[in-house]
Design a protein around this motif. Sequence first.
Motif, PDB file in Angstrom:
ATOM      1  N   PHE A 242     -12.452 -15.949 -45.727  1.00  0.00           N
ATOM      2  CA  PHE A 242     -13.395 -16.832 -45.386  1.00  0.00           C
ATOM      3  C   PHE A 242     -13.000 -18.008 -44.525  1.00  0.00           C
ATOM      4  CE2 PHE A 242     -16.541 -20.201 -46.027  1.00  0.00           C
ATOM      5  CZ  PHE A 242     -17.919 -19.525 -45.861  1.00  0.00           C
ATOM      6  N   PRO A 243     -13.717 -17.928 -43.487  1.00  0.00           N
ATOM      7  CA  PRO A 243     -13.122 -19.213 -42.477  1.00  0.00           C
ATOM      8  C   PRO A 243     -13.281 -20.706 -43.214  1.00  0.00           C
ATOM      9  CG  PRO A 243     -15.065 -18.233 -41.619  1.00  0.00           C
ATOM     10  CD  PRO A 243     -14.738 -17.436 -42.832  1.00  0.00           C
ATOM     11  N   ARG A 244     -12.344 -21.237 -43.653  1.00  0.00           N
ATOM     12  CA  ARG A 244     -12.433 -22.670 -44.379  1.00  0.00           C
ATOM     13  C   ARG A 244     -13.419 -23.414 -43.476  1.00  0.00           C
ATOM     14  NH1 ARG A 244     -11.700 -19.330 -48.002  1.00  0.00           N
ATOM     15  NH2 ARG A 244     -10.795 -19.775 -49.909  1.00  0.00           N
ATOM     16  N   GLY A 245     -13.421 -23.685 -42.288  1.00  0.00           N
ATOM     17  CA  GLY A 245     -14.172 -24.442 -41.518  1.00  0.00           C
ATOM     18  C   GLY A 245     -15.394 -24.142 -41.676  1.00  0.00           C
ATOM     19  N   GLU A 246     -16.046 -23.362 -42.215  1.00  0.00           N
ATOM     20  CA  GLU A 246     -17.409 -23.086 -42.841  1.00  0.00           C
ATOM     21  C   GLU A 246     -17.881 -23.588 -44.068  1.00  0.00           C
ATOM     22  OE1 GLU A 246     -19.458 -22.004 -40.303  1.00  0.00           O
ATOM     23  OE2 GLU A 246     -17.755 -21.463 -38.866  1.00  0.00           O
ATOM     24  N   LEU A 247     -17.083 -24.087 -44.661  1.00  0.00           N
ATOM     25  CA  LEU A 247     -17.262 -24.450 -46.173  1.00  0.00           C
ATOM     26  C   LEU A 247     -18.211 -25.488 -46.129  1.00  0.00           C
ATOM     27  CD1 LEU A 247     -13.695 -24.547 -47.831  1.00  0.00           C
ATOM     28  CD2 LEU A 247     -15.741 -23.124 -48.457  1.00  0.00           C
ATOM     29  N   PRO A 248     -18.491 -26.429 -45.024  1.00  0.00           N
ATOM     30  CA  PRO A 248     -19.332 -27.575 -45.077  1.00  0.00           C
ATOM     31  C   PRO A 248     -20.805 -26.931 -45.162  1.00  0.00           C
ATOM     32  CG  PRO A 248     -17.716 -28.219 -43.854  1.00  0.00           C
ATOM     33  CD  PRO A 248     -17.634 -27.098 -44.342  1.00  0.00           C
ATOM     34  N   ARG A 249     -20.815 -25.845 -44.262  1.00  0.00           N
ATOM     35  CA  ARG A 249     -22.327 -24.898 -44.180  1.00  0.00           C
ATOM     36  C   ARG A 249     -22.546 -24.260 -45.546  1.00  0.00           C
ATOM     37  NH1 ARG A 249     -21.829 -21.050 -39.179  1.00  0.00           N
ATOM     38  NH2 ARG A 249     -24.067 -20.937 -39.243  1.00  0.00           N
ATOM     39  N   LEU A 250     -21.326 -23.791 -46.145  1.00  0.00           N
ATOM     40  CA  LEU A 250     -21.600 -23.188 -47.466  1.00  0.00           C
ATOM     41  C   LEU A 250     -22.283 -24.316 -48.530  1.00  0.00           C
ATOM     42  CD1 LEU A 250     -21.334 -20.389 -48.758  1.00  0.00           C
ATOM     43  CD2 LEU A 250     -18.859 -21.349 -49.522  1.00  0.00           C
ATOM     44  N   ARG A 251     -21.375 -25.555 -48.229  1.00  0.00           N
ATOM     45  CA  ARG A 251     -22.199 -26.446 -49.347  1.00  0.00           C
ATOM     46  C   ARG A 251     -23.418 -26.984 -48.970  1.00  0.00           C
ATOM     47  NH1 ARG A 251     -18.697 -30.203 -47.925  1.00  0.00           N
ATOM     48  NH2 ARG A 251     -20.056 -31.068 -46.556  1.00  0.00           N
ATOM     49  N   ASP A 252     -23.694 -26.778 -47.531  1.00  0.00           N
ATOM     50  CA  ASP A 252     -25.327 -27.371 -47.417  1.00  0.00           C
ATOM     51  C   ASP A 252     -26.245 -26.263 -47.869  1.00  0.00           C
ATOM     52  OD1 ASP A 252     -24.094 -29.550 -46.384  1.00  0.00           O
ATOM     53  OD2 ASP A 252     -24.088 -28.873 -44.257  1.00  0.00           O
ATOM     54  N   LEU A 253     -25.864 -25.081 -47.826  1.00  0.00           N
ATOM     55  CA  LEU A 253     -26.978 -23.966 -48.169  1.00  0.00           C
ATOM     56  C   LEU A 253     -26.840 -23.855 -49.773  1.00  0.00           C
ATOM     57  CD1 LEU A 253     -26.038 -21.303 -45.565  1.00  0.00           C
ATOM     58  CD2 LEU A 253     -28.403 -22.557 -45.783  1.00  0.00           C
ATOM     59  N   GLY A 254     -26.187 -24.651 -50.429  1.00  0.00           N
ATOM     60  CA  GLY A 254     -25.772 -24.614 -51.740  1.00  0.00           C
ATOM     61  C   GLY A 254     -26.995 -24.125 -52.718  1.00  0.00           C
ATOM     62  N   ASP A 255     -28.174 -24.519 -52.579  1.00  0.00           N
ATOM     63  CA  ASP A 255     -29.252 -23.721 -53.133  1.00  0.00           C
ATOM     64  C   ASP A 255     -29.771 -22.589 -52.937  1.00  0.00           C
ATOM     65  OD1 ASP A 255     -30.520 -24.469 -51.058  1.00  0.00           O
ATOM     66  OD2 ASP A 255     -32.049 -25.399 -51.844  1.00  0.00           O
ATOM     67  N   ARG A 256     -28.860 -21.707 -52.122  1.00  0.00           N
ATOM     68  CA  ARG A 256     -29.411 -20.309 -51.700  1.00  0.00           C
ATOM     69  C   ARG A 256     -28.135 -19.632 -51.879  1.00  0.00           C
ATOM     70  NH1 ARG A 256     -31.581 -20.114 -46.234  1.00  0.00           N
ATOM     71  NH2 ARG A 256     -31.447 -22.099 -45.686  1.00  0.00           N
ATOM     72  N   ILE A 257     -27.273 -20.007 -52.316  1.00  0.00           N
ATOM     73  CA  ILE A 257     -25.850 -19.137 -52.833  1.00  0.00           C
ATOM     74  C   ILE A 257     -25.935 -18.802 -54.053  1.00  0.00           C
ATOM     75  CG2 ILE A 257     -23.419 -18.956 -52.735  1.00  0.00           C
ATOM     76  CD1 ILE A 257     -24.763 -19.767 -49.899  1.00  0.00           C
ATOM     77  N   LEU A 258     -26.073 -17.345 -54.391  1.00  0.00           N
ATOM     78  CA  LEU A 258     -26.203 -16.896 -55.609  1.00  0.00           C
ATOM     79  C   LEU A 258     -24.821 -16.270 -56.253  1.00  0.00           C
ATOM     80  CD1 LEU A 258     -29.332 -15.155 -54.980  1.00  0.00           C
ATOM     81  CD2 LEU A 258     -29.220 -17.455 -55.764  1.00  0.00           C
TER      82      LEU A 258
END
Length: 300
Positions: A242-258
Motif C-alpha cells: 500500500f503506498p504510504r503516501g496515501e495514508l492521509p486519504r485513508l485517514r480522511d475516509l476513516g468512517d468508510r473503512i471496514l
Amino acid sequence: MCDVDGSALPADPGEARAVRAIIDDLGLPGIVDVHTHFMPQQVMRKVWGYFDRVGERGAPWPITYRHDEQVRLDTLRGFGVQTFSSLVYPHKPEMAQWLNGWAAEFAARTPDCLHSATFYPEPSAADYVPAAIASGARIFKSHIQVGGYDPRDPLLEPVWSTLEQAQVPVVIHAGSGPEPGPFTGPEPVAEVLRRHPDLVLIIAHMGVPEYREFLDIAERHPSVRMDTTMVFTDFTEVMDPFPRGELPRLRDLGDRILFGSDFPNIPYRYRHAIESLIDLDLGDEWLSGVLHGNARALFG
C-alpha cells in the motif's frame, strides 16, 4: 479437525487472548468482520484447492484456518468477533441461487452471521436477487475475478438497480489481485457507479493493487466503502504494498473503512491482520471505527 489434510496451523491458545486484549484496550464490545467466508463444504474445498494452486505458481498460500465449520465458528467467536459474513460467490451460471439458499439456511442457524447472498449475470438474477433481499439478505458478494464477468453486463442492470434502491451493501472484488481477470480494475466499477451513483459498494481488499484508483472512486461516491481484507499484512506488502503516501486519504475516509479478514482463507494468523492496522498509527478513533463502529453504523 481439518476438512482437508495439510496446511492448517496448529491451534494457538494465546491468539484469542491477544486479539481480545486489543479489543479491550480500545473499549470495544467486539469486532465486526465484513469479509469472511462460510460456504457449502464441497465449494470451500474447491476454493482451498484454488489457493493451493496459486501457491504452486508463486508465493505459498497455506490456509491457516483449514478446519471444519464448527471449529471455524468457534475460532472467530473466540477472537471476539460479534458479527461476520458468509460471503459466497458463483463461477458459472445457475449456481448463485443455490448458494443463496445455502447462505440463508446458514444465517438462520448462525445468528451472529450477516445473511449473505450473491449473483451472476443471468436472466434469473433479476428475480432471485430481490427474492434474497425479501428473505433477509443484508450483504451481497460480487467476485469479478472468479466469476470472470463484466459488472457492466446488461443482465446485471436490474440487479444493480434493485440493490441501489434497497441500499443493501455489496462486497465487490474488482481489483486485479491476486491475479487479474478480463474485467478487473477500477474502470468497470466506475462505470457501474456512474449509472447507479447511490449503490453501496464495499471495495474488497481496498482494490489491490489499484489502491489509488479505488480511493479516487470512494472519494467521488459517498456511498462507497472499502474493506481492509489482507491489505497492510506482511504477505500482501511483499507483492502489492500500500503506498504510504496515501495514508492521509485513508485517514480522511476513516468512517468508510471496514475491517475484513478473508477468514479462513488467509496465509497468516488473524491477529496479524489487526496488528497491521495498529502499525499504520492512524489513531485509536480511526482503528475503533474500522474494527467495529463503521460496520455497526452500516448494518445497524
